[in-house]
Scaffold this motif. Structure first.
Motif, mmCIF file in Angstrom:
data_model
loop_
_atom_site.group_PDB
_atom_site.id
_atom_site.type_symbol
_atom_site.label_atom_id
_atom_site.label_comp_id
_atom_site.label_asym_id
_atom_site.label_seq_id
_atom_site.Cartn_x
_atom_site.Cartn_y
_atom_site.Cartn_z
ATOM 1 N N ILE A 103 1.033 5.712 -1.209
ATOM 2 C CA ILE A 103 0.238 6.921 -1.314
ATOM 3 C C ILE A 103 0.993 7.956 -2.140
ATOM 4 O O ILE A 103 2.227 7.937 -2.218
ATOM 5 C CB ILE A 103 -0.127 7.488 0.080
ATOM 6 N N LEU A 131 0.836 -1.201 0.000
ATOM 7 C CA LEU A 131 0.000 0.000 0.000
ATOM 8 C C LEU A 131 0.868 1.247 0.000
ATOM 9 O O LEU A 131 1.716 1.431 0.877
ATOM 10 C CB LEU A 131 -0.931 0.001 1.222
ATOM 11 N N GLU A 168 3.534 -5.268 4.455
ATOM 12 C CA GLU A 168 3.895 -3.946 4.995
ATOM 13 C C GLU A 168 5.285 -3.535 4.514
ATOM 14 O O GLU A 168 6.129 -4.365 4.245
ATOM 15 C CB GLU A 168 3.867 -3.998 6.541
ATOM 16 N N HIS A 191 -5.904 4.449 3.901
ATOM 17 C CA HIS A 191 -5.126 3.244 4.206
ATOM 18 C C HIS A 191 -5.997 2.159 4.807
ATOM 19 O O HIS A 191 -5.963 0.998 4.378
ATOM 20 C CB HIS A 191 -3.974 3.579 5.158
ATOM 21 N N ASP A 192 -6.775 2.533 5.804
ATOM 22 C CA ASP A 192 -7.571 1.528 6.505
ATOM 23 C C ASP A 192 -8.620 0.911 5.587
ATOM 24 O O ASP A 192 -8.850 -0.306 5.617
ATOM 25 C CB ASP A 192 -8.229 2.148 7.740
ATOM 26 N N LYS A 208 -6.814 -1.382 3.000
ATOM 27 C CA LYS A 208 -6.402 -2.650 3.597
ATOM 28 C C LYS A 208 -7.598 -3.569 3.812
ATOM 29 O O LYS A 208 -7.526 -4.777 3.551
ATOM 30 C CB LYS A 208 -5.688 -2.386 4.923
ATOM 31 N N ALA A 266 -5.569 10.346 4.893
ATOM 32 C CA ALA A 266 -4.562 9.303 4.645
ATOM 33 C C ALA A 266 -4.879 8.056 5.465
ATOM 34 O O ALA A 266 -4.812 6.926 4.963
ATOM 35 C CB ALA A 266 -3.169 9.834 4.973
ATOM 36 N N ARG A 267 -5.211 8.256 6.732
ATOM 37 C CA ARG A 267 -5.574 7.116 7.576
ATOM 38 C C ARG A 267 -6.822 6.406 7.061
ATOM 39 O O ARG A 267 -6.873 5.168 7.012
ATOM 40 C CB ARG A 267 -5.809 7.592 9.009
ATOM 41 N N GLY A 269 0.147 4.485 7.963
ATOM 42 C CA GLY A 269 0.314 3.057 7.720
ATOM 43 C C GLY A 269 0.890 2.673 6.375
ATOM 44 O O GLY A 269 1.111 1.492 6.106
ATOM 45 N N PHE A 270 1.150 3.647 5.514
ATOM 46 C CA PHE A 270 1.652 3.335 4.176
ATOM 47 C C PHE A 270 3.131 2.965 4.220
ATOM 48 O O PHE A 270 3.886 3.455 5.057
ATOM 49 C CB PHE A 270 1.437 4.523 3.231
ATOM 50 N N SER A 271 3.527 2.113 3.271
ATOM 51 C CA SER A 271 4.922 1.683 3.230
ATOM 52 C C SER A 271 5.688 2.295 2.069
ATOM 53 O O SER A 271 6.886 2.043 1.925
ATOM 54 C CB SER A 271 5.012 0.155 3.160
#
Length: 299
Positions: free
Chosen positions: A7, A5, A299, A283-284, A287, A279-280, A37-39
């Motif tokens: 961004i 994931l 991740e 991501h959530d 996922k 962004a949160r 949480g993005f990688s």
């Protein structure tokens, strides 16, 4: 199948309209993206373009370089000229481990012109197609030989925007020309992401997850507004906050064996849409949709 994931920094600071988030430092974008949480991150205009400078910055935040936009002008310059022009960008991507290049032909584009409505998007002439295809094939072959595949970005306000234009592009180009499937741009142009995924499953090398607020899109079309006015009015948002159904799309990607990045790219006015909050949320939701579709997230 396993995906990662990522961004795009458009959540914080806009490339097409630099006044949006213009005062937000790169450090804030990266730290908040990681916090969400993005990688990985795609490039934006605030990113240094020297891999020896950018690499340590990303490493400090535990982030990978996902990809980066390249503005092609193949309708007005030769393949050889384009290859020379993109070499620094290609070097940056290759040096930092990115395997796909977000690639878009921008000759005559209008998406950066606030005064020009989307109904005035450029259209390819017969001669334009004859010019673009062999040049694009040559550039794509070169990039693939260097270990980075072109991911062609169909984009509102450019010469490759509609489902019919995407279909012709994919039919006439070589397999070295990969496709970037962008859910928001496709829906905005009247297309169906699930149908496109099924049609081009073997060509999709990158995915942008941009959701659409239906009522704003309808207003943009009804009032003949520009792309940038659509952005300012909230046409785009993160996955799960609009009306695109991502689970069937992701299920199709899993069934086709897609293993790459899922990228939240949802430009909004950061003064209205708080970047870390969205962004949160992006991501959530992303996922969760991957899990529901049977896609494993690394991740």
């Amino acid at each position: 199948m396993s995906v990662r994931l990522g961004i795009n920094p458009l959540t914080w600071t806009n490339d097409d309209m630099p006044s949006l988030g213009g005062n937000t430092p790169l450090e804030v974008c990266l730290s908040e993206g990681r916090q969400a949480g993005f990688s990985g991150f795609e490039l934006g205009h605030k990113f240094p373009r020297d891999p020896e400078v950018l690499g340590p910055i990303l490493d400090k935040h535990g982030l990978s370089l996902v990809s980066g936009w390249y503005s092609s002008e193949l309708l007005t310059r030769s393949a050889e000229e384009e290859i020379e022009a993109l070499k620094p960008h290609l070097h940056l991507l290759k040096s930092l481990g990115a395997t796909a290049m977000v690639f878009c032909e921008v000759t005559h584009c209008i998406h950066g012109q606030r005064e020009t409505p989307l109904s005035h998007s450029p259209r390819m002439s017969k001669e334009g197609w004859k010019t673009l295809i062999p040049r694009l094939n040559q550039v794509a072959d070169y990039c693939l030989e260097q270990g980075v595949q072109i991911a062609y970005h169909h984009h509102l306000g450019t010469v490759i925007e509609t489902p019919a234009e995407i279909e012709r592009l994919m039919a006439e180009t070589k397999p070295s020309v990969g496709l970037l499937l962008d859910s928001g741009h496709l829906v905005g142009a009247g297309g169906d992401p699930v149908a496109a995924q099924q049609q081009y499953a073997d060509r999709i090398v990158h995915v942008h997850c941009k959701d659409i607020r239906r009522e704003v899109l309808e207003d943009v079309r009804n009032r003949d507004l520009s792309f940038l006015d659509g952005v300012l009015n909230g046409m785009f948002t993160v996955p799960g906050d609009g009306y695109i159904d991502y689970v069937p799309l992701f299920r199709g990607l899993r069934e086709s064996g897609y293993e790459g990045w899922m990228v939240v790219e949802a430009e909004q006015d950061p003064a209205v849409a708080h970047p870390l909050t969205y962004a949160r949320l992006g991501h959530d939701n992303l996922k969760r949709f991957c899990t529901e579709a049977g896609l494993q997230v690394t991740e």
